[in-house]
Design an enzyme around this catalytic site. Structure first.
Site, PDB file in Angstrom:
ATOM      1  N   GLY A  80       8.587  65.108  32.421  1.00  0.00           N
ATOM      2  CA  GLY A  80       9.887  64.888  33.069  1.00  0.00           C
ATOM      3  C   GLY A  80       9.719  63.926  34.222  1.00  0.00           C
ATOM      4  O   GLY A  80      10.672  63.571  34.918  1.00  0.00           O
ATOM      5  N   THR A  81       8.469  63.501  34.424  1.00  0.00           N
ATOM      6  CA  THR A  81       8.138  62.666  35.576  1.00  0.00           C
ATOM      7  C   THR A  81       8.389  61.185  35.313  1.00  0.00           C
ATOM      8  O   THR A  81       8.518  60.419  36.252  1.00  0.00           O
ATOM      9  CB  THR A  81       6.658  62.855  35.905  1.00  0.00           C
ATOM     10  OG1 THR A  81       5.930  62.790  34.671  1.00  0.00           O
ATOM     11  CG2 THR A  81       6.404  64.216  36.525  1.00  0.00           C
ATOM     12  N   GLY A  88      -1.017  58.342  42.600  1.00  0.00           N
ATOM     13  CA  GLY A  88      -0.067  59.312  42.051  1.00  0.00           C
ATOM     14  C   GLY A  88       0.920  59.815  43.082  1.00  0.00           C
ATOM     15  O   GLY A  88       0.656  59.795  44.279  1.00  0.00           O
ATOM     16  N   GLU A  96       2.510  65.116  43.421  1.00  0.00           N
ATOM     17  CA  GLU A  96       2.214  66.309  44.210  1.00  0.00           C
ATOM     18  C   GLU A  96       2.335  66.145  45.717  1.00  0.00           C
ATOM     19  O   GLU A  96       2.542  67.118  46.436  1.00  0.00           O
ATOM     20  CB  GLU A  96       0.833  66.843  43.809  1.00  0.00           C
ATOM     21  CG  GLU A  96       0.930  67.414  42.410  1.00  0.00           C
ATOM     22  CD  GLU A  96      -0.394  67.744  41.753  1.00  0.00           C
ATOM     23  OE1 GLU A  96      -0.804  68.892  41.845  1.00  0.00           O
ATOM     24  OE2 GLU A  96      -0.995  66.853  41.136  1.00  0.00           O
TER      25      GLU A  96
HETATM   26 MO1  MOS Z   1      -0.650  69.591  38.922  1.00  0.00          MO
HETATM   27  S1  MOS Z   1      -0.563  71.410  39.854  1.00  0.00           S
HETATM   28  O1  MOS Z   1      -2.348  69.251  39.083  1.00  0.00           O
HETATM   29  O2  MOS Z   1      -0.226  69.890  37.299  1.00  0.00           O
END
Ligand code: MOS
Length: 736
Positions: free
Chosen positions: A463-464, A698, A701
């Protein structure tokens, strides 16, 4: 024309909003039967007897797979597969129960309703043993907790001495609770055998990991397993490992000689498929009176299961965030009778920044220093424990841009001095950080006879926006409009790509797609110059270029011919190439991280204690944004999770039964729109080419990191109450 960074809308958006996108549970293999996992109701003990008679007589039941009749698996079904959670599965190989909600049987019936009804008729008699369920009572019996390449203990300098000599210290305990991911799509697997060949549709962040785990647990060759996952309805870490139900679906399909679907129930999201472990973090900061840090101690306890280790590496941030000559960190695990915990969005950094960044705020108050000045005073120019330089770090700009954009100068440091009617207003700030990860990945690019370009990569899109970044990278490399590109992923037969975890997908897959596109282009141009029918015949392929779907002589848009006319002459044969990209050896000289700063404004009702987040402003140094729209969407989503960490999320483990009692989305609170004020994010967009040829790091997160502490610090500024455990609820704020 499409360039990298452009805010291109998701290429899979239309499929999703029209319902054309199919998720694992929606794949209707012919004659598919439904499996329901029956789970234990005690936390520790043995199954003495399972009374199946009533269930067997119920309508629609095909069979019931239990530890008594399940096929024996090689090595008891243990799969020594990375990653470090979900290696030890519950595959009905013995009568032991090690946690409540552990799979102990699979009931297979014609329909879901029949399976659920029959499953409810199974009666189980247990021999119960005393269960370990009290986290803090387990601190005198712990295991060392390492995580990936991070050791359990890491220290530099003389911390005891430094603390003894510090002018000012903060010495506090910070706690974060057990949490569960709850993506909208629960885990689901449809398994189908054709002879000795197994095909599964699985909701996963790692198709090649599922393939490996299935092969190793079942004892079959990897090439006999195919895993498909075109869409994943959210992952956040829980779908990074392959959990019991995946293998159970394959075992069940074999047992009934039909395809079997297991879609796990929402309540089964709380135990059998991992969650974030609770943490207890003891932090000691020591500083000189001018704010210079002389000591950081960060000792972390987190829980794991009694059969497998998983570490929430919260101390990782203390190992790299601030310049300090003496740093002492440790990770200890307490074994509990619960399902193995796992990666949950920014495992370690989310909980670690919650603790460390509140402690830094406490230190700033003790020193009567502005919290940003304190952080700038201790700005790390090199990684303080590895002593490596950073590949790229522009955190100072994040503080400056953030303070300006948020209006930090309007903050009054003294708590309870900013008010609006009954509301106490507070401002808080915290630093965000997450490692920049990247792994080897492969992709292929193919020019199709119709002039379209297929881009294939055995990756996943949670979904990213993986589809979009793949298409965008190919379009930008080939100078083609993005609507000429068909990106395909989610099939283990496609070129291999790593787990979509650790925020590494775009930085791993992007360079592989770029390499494949360049190779395919060169192959095509070489064929063009060799073709006597081409107006470009005999030229050096290096002298040619693509422009808007045409093959031209560099710099002369009118020259050459359309891509499709060449492909037609080429006998309509596709032209393709594979590309591989992996991190450069040179990258190892650097400590690679992303950076950011989060500012929060809260309003706390003075009479009721209700905390409300009014606005958050985050500024990030995450390298180049591959796609501004999708990138910012990830950052905003991460911040929402940070608000959830600070104010809402907590799975309550019943100390009597070891069952999570709020195992549903009504009682497990996540932020809703009314909980989220205005969120704005900004990215510096400075490329980090020492990390990745495309310059990006990235972004999945980092958004959650720092956000929880910024909210907690704002609540202190508003109320004068320092709450050191998440979630910060009304009762904690009203307690005297
Ligand atoms: Mo992320 S928690 O490394 O999928």
């Amino acid at each position: 024309m499409t360039a990298m960074g452009d805010p291109v809308t998701r290429v899979d958006g239309r499929e999703k909003v029209t319902g054309a996108a199919r998720y694992a549970a929606e794949f209707d293999a012919p004659n598919v039967a439904t499996g329901v996992m029956v789970t234990s109701t005690i936390p520790n003990g043995r199954i003495e007897r399972m009374d199946l008679a009533a269930a067997q007589r119920a309508p629609g039941v095909i069979t019931i797979m239990t530890p008594a009749n399940a096929p024996r698996l090689p090595k008891g079904g243990k799969a020594a597969v990375h990653p470090p959670a979900g290696r030890v599965l519950s595959l009905l190989q013995d009568m032991n129960v090690l946690y409540n909600n552990q799979p102990i049987a699979v009931l297979i019936a014609e329909t879901l309703e029949q399976a659920q009804n029959a499953a409810s008729l199974i009666r189980v008699r247990y021999q119960e043993s005393r269960a370990r369920l009290d986290f803090e009572a387990g601190f005198d019996d712990t295991r060392a907790g390492s995580h990936n390449d991070q050791p359990a203990d890491l220290s530099v300098g003389q911390v005891d001495q430094a603390i003894a000599q510090a002018a000012v210290t903060v010495d506090e305990i910070y706690r974060t609770p057990l949490e569960n991911h709850n993506p909208m799509e629960p885990h689901a697997t449809v398994a189908e055998w054709e002879g000795d060949k197994l095909t599964v549709h699985d909701a996963t962040q790692h198709i090649s990991g599922v393939k490996q785990t299935l092969a190793r647990t079942l004892g079959i060759p990897e090439e006999n397993v195919r895993v498909l996952c075109p869409y994943t309805g959210g992952g956040f870490g829980c779908k990074g490992s392959t959990w019991s139900h995946v293998v159970l679906a394959a075992m069940a399909a074999k047992a009934v000689n039909r395809p079997v679907r297991i879609a796990i129930e929402r309540a089964q999201m709380f135990g059998p498929v991992g969650g974030r472990p609770q943490t207890h973090q003891h932090i000691v900061l020591g500083a000189r009176s001018d704010g210079t840090l002389v000591a950081i101690r960060h000792h972390v306890h987190s829980h794991t299961s009694v059969f497998e280790d998983f570490t929430e590496p919260s101390s990782a941030v203390s190992r790299m965030l601030y310049a300090c000559p003496a740093i002492d960190t440790s990770q200890r695990l307490v074994q509990l009778n619960v399902g193995t915990p796992t990666f949950q969005r920014a495992p370690g950094e989310s909980t670690g920044t919650f603790a460390l960044e509140i402690a830094m705020d406490e230190l700033a108050y003790k020193l009567k220093m502005d919290p940003i000045d304190l952080r700038l005073k201790n700005y790390a120019e090199r990684d303080p424990t590895s002593n490596k330089p950073f590949s790229s770090k522009h955190l100072r700009e994040c503080y400056a841009r953030g303070a300006e954009g948020f209006g930090w100068s309007k903050r009054k440091p003294e708590p309870r001095t900013m008010r609006e009617g009954r509301d106490l207003i507070g401002y808080g700030v915290a630093t965000a950080t997450y490692p920049a990860n990247r792994s080897a990945a492969q992709a292929s690019v193919q020019f199709e006879p119709n002039g379209r370009v297929s881009v294939l990569c055995g990756s996943q899109d949670l979904g990213t926006g993986t589809y979009t970044v793949m298409a965008q990278t190919a379009a930008a490399t080939l100078k083609l409009p993005i609507d000429r590109i068909d990106a395909k992923l989610g099939d283990s037969r496609m070129p291999k790509s790593p787990v979509s975890g650790g925020s590494q997908t775009a930085a791993s897959v992007g360079p592989a797609v770029q390499a494949a596109a360049k190779d395919a282009q060169l192959t095509l141009l070489t064929a063009v110059v060799a073709d006597a029918g081409s107006p470009l015949h005999g030229l050096d392929p290096q002298a040619l270029d693509f422009e808007n779907g045409r093959i031209i002589r560099k710099g002369d848009s009118k020259s050459g011919e359309d891509l499709t006319s060449f492909l037609t002459r080429n006998g309509n044969k596709p032209i393709s190439a594979m590309g591989t990209a992996e991190p450069d050896q040179d990258t190892k000289q650097y400590s690679t991280h992303s950076w950011g700063t989060v500012f929060a404004e809260v309003a706390v009702d003075e009479w009721l204690g209700t905390p409300r987040v009014r606005r958050i402003y985050g500024v990030y140094d995450v390298g180049t944004l591959f796609n501004e729209k999708l990138g910012k969407s990830q950052l905003i989503g991460g911040i929402v999770w940070g608000v959830g960490l600070a104010l809402h999320e907590e799975a309550h483990l019943d100390p009597g039964t070891g069952r999570i009692v709020n195992n549903n989305l009504a009682e497990y609170h996540v932020p809703v729109n009314a909980d989220i004020g205005k969120i704005e994010v900004s990215a510096l967009n400075i490329p980090d080419t020492k990390f990745d040829p495309l310059g990006g790091r990235g972004i999945g997160e980092i958004g959650i990191t720092g956000a929880g502490a910024a909210v907690a610090n704002a609540i202190f500024n508003a109320t004068g109450k320092r709450i050191r455990s998440a979630p910060i609820t009304l009762d904690l704020l009203m307690a005297r």
